[in-house]
Enzyme design. Structure first.
Site, PDB file in Angstrom:
ATOM      1  CB  SER A  54      -0.918   0.010   1.225  1.00  0.00           C
ATOM      2  OG  SER A  54      -0.158  -0.005   2.414  1.00  0.00           O
ATOM      3  CG  LEU A  56       4.870   0.190  -5.199  1.00  0.00           C
ATOM      4  CD1 LEU A  56       6.332   0.049  -4.821  1.00  0.00           C
ATOM      5  CD2 LEU A  56       4.384  -1.045  -5.921  1.00  0.00           C
ATOM      6  CB  SER A  82      -7.481  -5.290  -7.898  1.00  0.00           C
ATOM      7  OG  SER A  82      -8.339  -6.413  -7.759  1.00  0.00           O
ATOM      8  CE1 TYR A  95      -3.709  -8.349  -5.325  1.00  0.00           C
ATOM      9  CE2 TYR A  95      -6.100  -8.246  -5.344  1.00  0.00           C
ATOM     10  CZ  TYR A  95      -4.896  -8.089  -5.994  1.00  0.00           C
ATOM     11  OH  TYR A  95      -4.863  -7.658  -7.291  1.00  0.00           O
ATOM     12  CE  LYS A  99      -3.739  -4.775  -5.904  1.00  0.00           C
ATOM     13  NZ  LYS A  99      -2.611  -4.116  -6.600  1.00  0.00           N
ATOM     14  CB  THR A 130      -0.978 -12.282 -15.752  1.00  0.00           C
ATOM     15  OG1 THR A 130      -1.394 -12.455 -14.383  1.00  0.00           O
ATOM     16  CG2 THR A 130      -1.679 -11.074 -16.348  1.00  0.00           C
TER      17      THR A 130
END
Length: 213
Positions: A54, A56, A82, A95, A99, A130
């Site tokens: 968070s 970054l 996301s 996660y 986000k 991916t």
């Protein structure tokens, strides 16, 4: 050392695109970067492809990118988040939390830099096809090595990149790029939260039962 640092700062703040690599995948990054180089209307865009941290976005933007944009009074920050930044799904708490933090940080930043002519766009896709789950690590640090069903059935990364480019060209600020069910869940969370919570509780019970069996 100081000279090297100055050159790095110049590189980050110049005409090239500062990139923070993250969860969308190398193919998306490649496609997006190649197309960005040929789109004059977004030459000043900064693409921030967020990872799980968070902090970054703040770490990448604050010391290097924002001062240059403020000085030029132009720029566009593109954030790939996301759908889990909009809703919280059982057993994905870390996660989803990261986000949600990404969404909140850049929502605040959008308001704070608007006066300098800087745009902020947040994209919230669902599953993208991916190698994320293949390269994920398990609790003991070993490689997961399995392509899960949802990821395998996700959107083609090139389609996602194209959609992002079009939306950036239109200067859209917040774009949900999920399928029908996740989109319905996002609106349900806002308009009928009690029903959403019951639905998620039922999902959690179902997933727990499946794991126990």
């Amino acid at each position: 050392r100081s000279l090297s640092r100055a050159r790095l700062m110049e590189l980050l703040c110049g005409n090239c695109l500062p990139l923070v690599l993250g969860s969308v995948g190398v193919l998306v990054l490649y496609q997006l970067l190649q197309r960005l180089r040929h789109k004059a209307y977004i030459q000043d865009a900064v693409v921030v492809i967020t990872g799980a941290s968070s902090g970054l976005g703040k770490a990448a933007l604050s010391p290097a990118i924002l001062p240059s944009m403020v000085q030029r009074r132009s720029g566009h920050i593109v954030v790939i988040s996301s759908v889990q930044g909009k809703i919280a799904i059982p057993f994905r708490s870390a996660y989803a939390a990261s986000k949600h933090a990404t969404q909140a940080f850049f929502d605040c930043l959008r308001a704070e830099v608007e006066q300098y002519g800087i745009g902020v766009s947040i994209f919230s896709p669902g599953y993208i096809r991916t190698n994320l789950s293949l390269n994920a690590v398990t609790g003991d640090g070993s490689k997961h090595g399995v392509l899960d069903k949802n990821t395998a059935e996700g959107r083609d990364p090139r389609d996602v990149a194209d959609a992002i480019l079009k939306a950036v060209g239109r200067k859209k600020q917040d774009v949900l790029m999920a399928g029908l069910l996740p989109t319905v869940a996002v609106y349900m969370r806002t308009l009928c939260p009690a029903l959403f919570f019951k639905f998620m509780a039922a999902r959690a019970r179902k997933e727990r039962k499946a794991k126990d069996n």
